[in-house]
Write a protein that holds these residues in place. Structure first.
Motif, PDB file in Angstrom:
ATOM      1  N   CYS A  15     -40.509  10.134 -10.659  1.00  0.00           N
ATOM      2  CA  CYS A  15     -39.562   9.931 -11.752  1.00  0.00           C
ATOM      3  C   CYS A  15     -39.123   8.470 -11.670  1.00  0.00           C
ATOM      4  O   CYS A  15     -38.706   8.005 -10.607  1.00  0.00           O
ATOM      5  CB  CYS A  15     -38.356  10.856 -11.597  1.00  0.00           C
ATOM      6  N   TYR A  16     -39.274   7.740 -12.760  1.00  0.00           N
ATOM      7  CA  TYR A  16     -38.913   6.325 -12.771  1.00  0.00           C
ATOM      8  C   TYR A  16     -37.646   6.096 -13.592  1.00  0.00           C
ATOM      9  O   TYR A  16     -37.425   6.764 -14.613  1.00  0.00           O
ATOM     10  CB  TYR A  16     -40.042   5.484 -13.381  1.00  0.00           C
ATOM     11  N   VAL A  17     -36.843   5.151 -13.138  1.00  0.00           N
ATOM     12  CA  VAL A  17     -35.684   4.698 -13.904  1.00  0.00           C
ATOM     13  C   VAL A  17     -35.882   3.212 -14.153  1.00  0.00           C
ATOM     14  O   VAL A  17     -35.972   2.428 -13.201  1.00  0.00           O
ATOM     15  CB  VAL A  17     -34.366   4.960 -13.146  1.00  0.00           C
ATOM     16  N   LEU A  18     -35.987   2.831 -15.422  1.00  0.00           N
ATOM     17  CA  LEU A  18     -36.242   1.437 -15.791  1.00  0.00           C
ATOM     18  C   LEU A  18     -35.018   0.866 -16.483  1.00  0.00           C
ATOM     19  O   LEU A  18     -34.460   1.496 -17.397  1.00  0.00           O
ATOM     20  CB  LEU A  18     -37.433   1.342 -16.744  1.00  0.00           C
ATOM     21  N   SER A  19     -34.603  -0.328 -16.056  1.00  0.00           N
ATOM     22  CA  SER A  19     -33.441  -0.972 -16.668  1.00  0.00           C
ATOM     23  C   SER A  19     -33.561  -2.489 -16.529  1.00  0.00           C
ATOM     24  O   SER A  19     -34.431  -2.992 -15.807  1.00  0.00           O
ATOM     25  CB  SER A  19     -32.154  -0.502 -15.997  1.00  0.00           C
ATOM     26  N   ALA A  20     -32.663  -3.190 -17.207  1.00  0.00           N
ATOM     27  CA  ALA A  20     -32.630  -4.648 -17.091  1.00  0.00           C
ATOM     28  C   ALA A  20     -31.956  -5.065 -15.782  1.00  0.00           C
ATOM     29  O   ALA A  20     -32.082  -6.194 -15.343  1.00  0.00           O
ATOM     30  CB  ALA A  20     -31.888  -5.240 -18.279  1.00  0.00           C
ATOM     31  N   GLY A  21     -31.244  -4.128 -15.156  1.00  0.00           N
ATOM     32  CA  GLY A  21     -30.541  -4.431 -13.915  1.00  0.00           C
ATOM     33  C   GLY A  21     -29.325  -3.536 -13.771  1.00  0.00           C
ATOM     34  O   GLY A  21     -29.015  -2.756 -14.680  1.00  0.00           O
ATOM     35  N   PRO A  22     -28.625  -3.608 -12.646  1.00  0.00           N
ATOM     36  CA  PRO A  22     -27.446  -2.767 -12.431  1.00  0.00           C
ATOM     37  C   PRO A  22     -26.409  -2.934 -13.545  1.00  0.00           C
ATOM     38  O   PRO A  22     -26.274  -4.017 -14.118  1.00  0.00           O
ATOM     39  CB  PRO A  22     -26.877  -3.279 -11.095  1.00  0.00           C
TER      40      PRO A  22
END
Length: 223
Positions: A15-22
């Protein structure tokens, strides 16, 4: 781009979580068995807010937690149109023997909002742009999702391509012919530098798979 990986309690599904950052919006990809509580902890720890759940295909080991995750965050589930029916009835994707491994006492409900995706579609979520690449073979609606971060190109390959292997084609909706076609038309043209984030196992690159994946080599030889 920040990429977090959680491995499900069964079948080793990523399961991946993709974001620009915290502290930013994020997308969740393929929340499998037992993922929901750990995902909740991760999101709280990083201050991330999901805006959607992306599903590479409709198999239960990738979709098991989609409804609780979508429900808890009030977000839609995105899946290729040809696998959308598996969110209504996931047993149609596995057959009885696989269902017994997952557990027969499954109380399944479909996510409130399911968005069916088409091949070649582009969409933007959490400040990231994704392209849908329909790559049937493992299932009729298997799709890869391509996105670009500052560090380069990424492909969420689901169960189309693994490090050194490919997804099985003997489950309902699978097709060996379609898989070879997907490898030739969808995987081989990808840029060598593309980082592959597969549905199971460690990440890899297209260059590495071109060099050592026997299935990709065979597809290239018959290209």
């Amino acid at each position: 781009m920040l990429i977090e990986t959680l491995v499900a309690d069964a079948f080793g599904t990523n399961c991946y979580v993709l974001s620009a950052g915290p502290g930013s919006e994020c997308v969740v990809v393929d929340p499998g068995i037992g993922i929901a509580p750990r995902l909740e902890d991760l999101l709280a720890d990083r201050g991330l807010k999901p805006v959607a759940v992306i599903l590479t295909h409709g198999h239960l080991d990738h979709t098991f937690s989609v409804t609780p995750v979508c429900g808890a965050n009030d977000v839609p589930a995105l899946i290729h149109a040809d696998d959308a029916h598996l969110l209504a009835d996931p047993t149609r994707g596995f057959g009885a023997n696989m269902m017994s491994l997952v557990g027969t006492g499954l109380e399944w409900t479909e996510p409130d909002e399911v968005r069916a995706l088409d091949d070649g579609g582009d969409f933007e979520l959490a400040g990231m742009r994704f392209t849908v690449d329909h790559a049937p073979g493992h299932t009729a609606g298997s799709a890869m999702f391509h996105t670009a971060g500052d560090e380069g190109l990424y492909t969420l390959s689901g169960d189309v391509l693994f490090r050194g292997a490919i997804g099985r084609t003997d489950l309902p909706g699978g097709s060996e012919t379609a898989m070879w076609d997907s490898l030739r038309r969808k995987v081989l043209p990808l840029d060598d530098a593309t980082v592959v984030l597969p549905g199971h196992g460690p990440s890899t690159t297209i260059a590495a798979e071109r060099a050592r994946n026997p299935y990709l080599k065979r597809a290239a030889a018959h290209h």
